[in-house]
Enzyme design. Structure first.
Site, PDB file in Angstrom:
ATOM      1  N   HIS A  61      -3.660   2.492  -0.598  1.00 35.88           N
ATOM      2  CA  HIS A  61      -2.284   2.892  -0.876  1.00 35.88           C
ATOM      3  C   HIS A  61      -1.705   3.491   0.400  1.00 35.88           C
ATOM      4  CE1 HIS A  61      -4.590   6.560  -1.521  1.00 35.88           C
ATOM      5  NE2 HIS A  61      -3.488   7.271  -1.486  1.00 35.88           N
ATOM      6  N   HIS A  63      -0.276   6.605   1.078  1.00 31.43           N
ATOM      7  CA  HIS A  63      -0.173   8.031   1.356  1.00 31.43           C
ATOM      8  C   HIS A  63      -0.682   8.309   2.770  1.00 31.43           C
ATOM      9  CE1 HIS A  63       0.044   9.436  -3.136  1.00 31.43           C
ATOM     10  NE2 HIS A  63       1.204   9.031  -2.651  1.00 31.43           N
ATOM     11  N   ASP A  65      -2.606  10.380   4.302  1.00 27.96           N
ATOM     12  CA  ASP A  65      -4.010  10.617   4.644  1.00 27.96           C
ATOM     13  C   ASP A  65      -4.837   9.334   4.622  1.00 27.96           C
ATOM     14  OD1 ASP A  65      -3.475  10.853   1.815  1.00 27.96           O
ATOM     15  OD2 ASP A  65      -5.542  11.499   1.524  1.00 27.96           O
ATOM     16  N   HIS A  66      -4.212   8.212   4.290  1.00 29.80           N
ATOM     17  CA  HIS A  66      -4.911   6.934   4.277  1.00 29.80           C
ATOM     18  C   HIS A  66      -4.359   5.943   5.301  1.00 29.80           C
ATOM     19  CE1 HIS A  66      -7.277   7.501   0.465  1.00 29.80           C
ATOM     20  NE2 HIS A  66      -6.404   8.494   0.389  1.00 29.80           N
ATOM     21  N   HIS A 139      -2.980   5.910  -9.530  1.00 25.12           N
ATOM     22  CA  HIS A 139      -2.676   7.045  -8.660  1.00 25.12           C
ATOM     23  C   HIS A 139      -1.192   7.369  -8.814  1.00 25.12           C
ATOM     24  CE1 HIS A 139      -3.602   9.920  -5.645  1.00 25.12           C
ATOM     25  NE2 HIS A 139      -3.018   9.302  -4.632  1.00 25.12           N
ATOM     26  N   ASP A 211      -8.001   6.412  -3.935  1.00 25.54           N
ATOM     27  CA  ASP A 211      -7.606   7.531  -4.798  1.00 25.54           C
ATOM     28  C   ASP A 211      -7.243   7.000  -6.184  1.00 25.54           C
ATOM     29  OD1 ASP A 211      -7.833   8.756  -2.382  1.00 25.54           O
ATOM     30  OD2 ASP A 211      -5.832   9.652  -2.372  1.00 25.54           O
ATOM     31  N   HIS A 269     -13.338  11.573  -0.741  1.00 20.56           N
ATOM     32  CA  HIS A 269     -12.019  12.194  -0.888  1.00 20.56           C
ATOM     33  C   HIS A 269     -12.165  13.594  -1.491  1.00 20.56           C
ATOM     34  CE1 HIS A 269      -7.676  12.540  -1.841  1.00 20.56           C
ATOM     35  NE2 HIS A 269      -7.559  11.694  -0.812  1.00 20.56           N
TER      36      HIS A 269
END
Length: 310
Positions: A61, A63, A65-66, A139, A211, A269
């Site tokens: 995805h 976000h 942090d990815h 998510h 996530d 995670h």
């Protein structure tokens, strides 16, 4: 016959001194796949000596942090005079955001970057010996998981039977029989492959959720995966927060691993609130899952053996 996983980043949304944001390198027979690319991933690749030779980047995805490691990594590849194309696989609706992210520094790459939006329930990469399947996750944004599933391998070749019982002389015929062909001997006999080759043997498989809340699609995407890499952001004390933020607890990850028939469970995670050793995660997962479970650490390498390896 390598299938090796290196955990480059195992933190939740916020990095810690111990854990970098999400990134996982998978090396299959020298072909490298990067699953997610959090901030600082290229440094982690150097630190843990995974190499930079990546053809496929698979994003769960978008976000931060990815994905925030993508611009720096792409520029580094450009400085290294990369020419090979990069394929980025991402959830539906991701193309424009990824194009903007990569172009944010007004840097034009000298190699092709091809963005493929992949729909859950399809095959992102269909190769001769394996495929990478996608599945729907749950998510707070559009998200998908990935499963690398190898094809079945030929059964074991029964050399003693071939040579002593059937009188097949050693040579090229053995290879042809092992590949499923029938062969004609000098005396005119036709020998079918199934007389000297055992039943097909399963390949290896690993599943990466990104996530997500626990979802049944994770169970269905692969038959008894050898390694399940699952979100375990929180422990049971934060179960309500896990539900509200679209994550899973360690116990939930263990329960899902048990339903999936996984051989091993790697929890990743991990929220920054668990700054020390998250022993509660391991205890809760072990209570729900009889297989091997562990909290993944940055730099940890896991080899995935064939299921029938003695």
């Amino acid at each position: 016959m390598t299938l090796r996983v290196t955990f480059l980043g195992t933190s939740g949304a916020v990095p810690t001194t111990r854990r970098a944001p999400s990134a996982i390198m998978v090396n299959r027979e020298g072909e490298r796949f990067l699953f997610d690319c959090g901030e600082g991933t290229q440094r982690q690749m150097m630190r843990f000596a995974t190499g930079f030779d990546v053809d496929h980047l698979l994003l769960s995805h978008l976000h931060g942090d990815h994905v925030l490691g993508i611009p720096g990594l792409v520029q580094t590849w450009d400085f290294q005079d990369r020419e090979a194309p990069l394929a980025i696989h991402a959830p539906p609706g991701s193309r424009r955001s990824l194009e903007n992210l990569i172009g944010a520094m007004d840097h034009n790459t000298g190699f092709p970057v091809r963005i493929h939006e992949v729909t859950p329930g399809t095959v992102a990469i269909d190769a001769e010996e394996y495929e990478i399947r996608t599945f729907e996750t749950e998510h707070r944004t559009t998200s998908i998981g990935y499963a690398l599933v190898e094809n079945d391998r030929p059964g074991r070749f029964m050399r003693e039977k071939a040579e002593e019982e059937l009188g097949i002389p050693p040579g090229p015929a053995y290879g042809r029989l092992h590949e499923g062909e029938s062969v004609e001997l000098e005396d005119g006999r036709i020998i079918d492959s199934d007389r000297v080759v055992g039943p097909p043997r399963p390949g290896r498989s690993l599943v990466y959720t990104g996530d997500t809340r626990p979802v049944e699609a994770t169970v269905e995407v692969a038959d008894e995966p050898d390694l399940l890499i699952h979100d375990a952001t929180f422990d049971d004390s934060e179960a309500g927060r896990a539900r509200s933020t679209g994550h899973a607890t360690a116990r939930e990850a263990g329960e899902l691993a048990a339903r999936a028939g996984a051989k091993r469970l790697a929890m990743t995670h991990i929220s920054s609130r668990y700054a020390g050793n998250p022993v509660s995660h391991e205890r809760e997962a072990d209570a729900a899952f009889d297989g091997e479970s562990f909290v993944a650490e940055d730099g940890q390498t896991v080899d995935v053996p064939f299921p029938d390896k003695e």
